[in-house]
Design a protein around this motif. Sequence first.
Motif, PDB file in Angstrom:
ATOM      1  N   GLU A  20     120.067 -93.532  55.702  1.00  0.00           N
ATOM      2  CA  GLU A  20     119.526 -93.451  56.990  1.00  0.00           C
ATOM      3  C   GLU A  20     120.280 -93.288  58.290  1.00  0.00           C
ATOM      4  OE1 GLU A  20     116.655 -96.652  57.294  1.00  0.00           O
ATOM      5  OE2 GLU A  20     115.492 -96.039  55.599  1.00  0.00           O
ATOM      6  N   LYS A  21     120.084 -92.460  59.044  1.00  0.00           N
ATOM      7  CA  LYS A  21     120.949 -92.234  60.139  1.00  0.00           C
ATOM      8  C   LYS A  21     120.094 -92.207  61.471  1.00  0.00           C
ATOM      9  CE  LYS A  21     124.836 -91.300  62.253  1.00  0.00           C
ATOM     10  NZ  LYS A  21     125.838 -92.320  62.170  1.00  0.00           N
ATOM     11  N   ARG A  22     120.291 -92.974  62.422  1.00  0.00           N
ATOM     12  CA  ARG A  22     119.206 -92.988  63.822  1.00  0.00           C
ATOM     13  C   ARG A  22     119.889 -91.507  64.691  1.00  0.00           C
ATOM     14  NH1 ARG A  22     115.322 -94.753  65.280  1.00  0.00           N
ATOM     15  NH2 ARG A  22     115.758 -96.624  64.024  1.00  0.00           N
ATOM     16  N   LEU A  23     118.938 -90.829  65.135  1.00  0.00           N
ATOM     17  CA  LEU A  23     119.166 -89.573  65.761  1.00  0.00           C
ATOM     18  C   LEU A  23     119.253 -89.680  67.206  1.00  0.00           C
ATOM     19  CD1 LEU A  23     116.566 -87.540  63.649  1.00  0.00           C
ATOM     20  CD2 LEU A  23     118.972 -87.653  63.235  1.00  0.00           C
ATOM     21  N   ARG A  24     120.102 -88.893  67.802  1.00  0.00           N
ATOM     22  CA  ARG A  24     120.356 -88.827  69.107  1.00  0.00           C
ATOM     23  C   ARG A  24     120.111 -87.294  69.623  1.00  0.00           C
ATOM     24  NH1 ARG A  24     125.084 -91.874  68.458  1.00  0.00           N
ATOM     25  NH2 ARG A  24     126.251 -90.044  69.116  1.00  0.00           N
ATOM     26  N   TYR A  25     119.181 -86.933  70.521  1.00  0.00           N
ATOM     27  CA  TYR A  25     119.104 -85.657  70.824  1.00  0.00           C
ATOM     28  C   TYR A  25     119.740 -85.262  72.215  1.00  0.00           C
ATOM     29  CZ  TYR A  25     115.160 -86.368  67.493  1.00  0.00           C
ATOM     30  OH  TYR A  25     114.444 -86.577  66.408  1.00  0.00           O
ATOM     31  N   ALA A  26     120.013 -83.858  72.114  1.00  0.00           N
ATOM     32  CA  ALA A  26     120.488 -83.479  73.484  1.00  0.00           C
ATOM     33  C   ALA A  26     119.193 -83.391  74.536  1.00  0.00           C
ATOM     34  CB  ALA A  26     120.629 -81.666  73.169  1.00  0.00           C
ATOM     35  N   PRO A  27     119.641 -83.642  75.652  1.00  0.00           N
ATOM     36  CA  PRO A  27     118.632 -83.492  76.784  1.00  0.00           C
ATOM     37  C   PRO A  27     117.583 -82.490  76.741  1.00  0.00           C
ATOM     38  CG  PRO A  27     120.483 -84.144  77.745  1.00  0.00           C
ATOM     39  CD  PRO A  27     121.039 -83.530  76.320  1.00  0.00           C
ATOM     40  N   GLY A  28     116.474 -82.716  76.778  1.00  0.00           N
ATOM     41  CA  GLY A  28     115.244 -81.878  76.512  1.00  0.00           C
ATOM     42  C   GLY A  28     115.025 -81.163  75.315  1.00  0.00           C
ATOM     43  N   ALA A  29     115.497 -81.747  74.385  1.00  0.00           N
ATOM     44  CA  ALA A  29     115.383 -81.107  72.841  1.00  0.00           C
ATOM     45  C   ALA A  29     113.960 -81.271  72.649  1.00  0.00           C
ATOM     46  CB  ALA A  29     116.407 -81.956  72.039  1.00  0.00           C
TER      47      ALA A  29
END
Length: 139
Positions: free
Chosen positions: A122-131
């Motif tokens: 499991e890996k927590r996701l981080r998104y680019a702004p506005g993704a």
Amino acid sequence: MALRLPRDAASVPLIRQMLDGTLRSLGVEPQIRDDIELMLTEACSNVIRHAAPSDDYTVSASVHDHLCVIKVVDNGDGFDPRKVAEPEPGAEHGRGLQIMRALADDIRFTNRHEHGSVVCLEKRLRYAPGAAGQHLMAT
């Protein structure tokens, strides 16, 4: 997504590219995608190298609640991750479990006794702004 793959080294780049393309489309940050790609590579490579002979293995990946969950399932004899020896310093092989443990936010190993093993990463996701993924996963 879930795929049953041939137990062949050529299957690793295929599943890696498919998952990376999906995560890229969702707008997951490159560093997180790189971590997931390396974890997935190590888990699949371990099946190819160490699982008992079989024709295939299964990889499933899902994204929900800003979390990517990957399961790699083989049909071998299973293994106990606590009994896997630490590699010698400078060793070129044997670091797969260490790498997966270092990169995953959570990792679980399930031994299905004579019916293979399941590695759940499991890996927590981080998104680019506005993704797109930010908005899709918020609903």
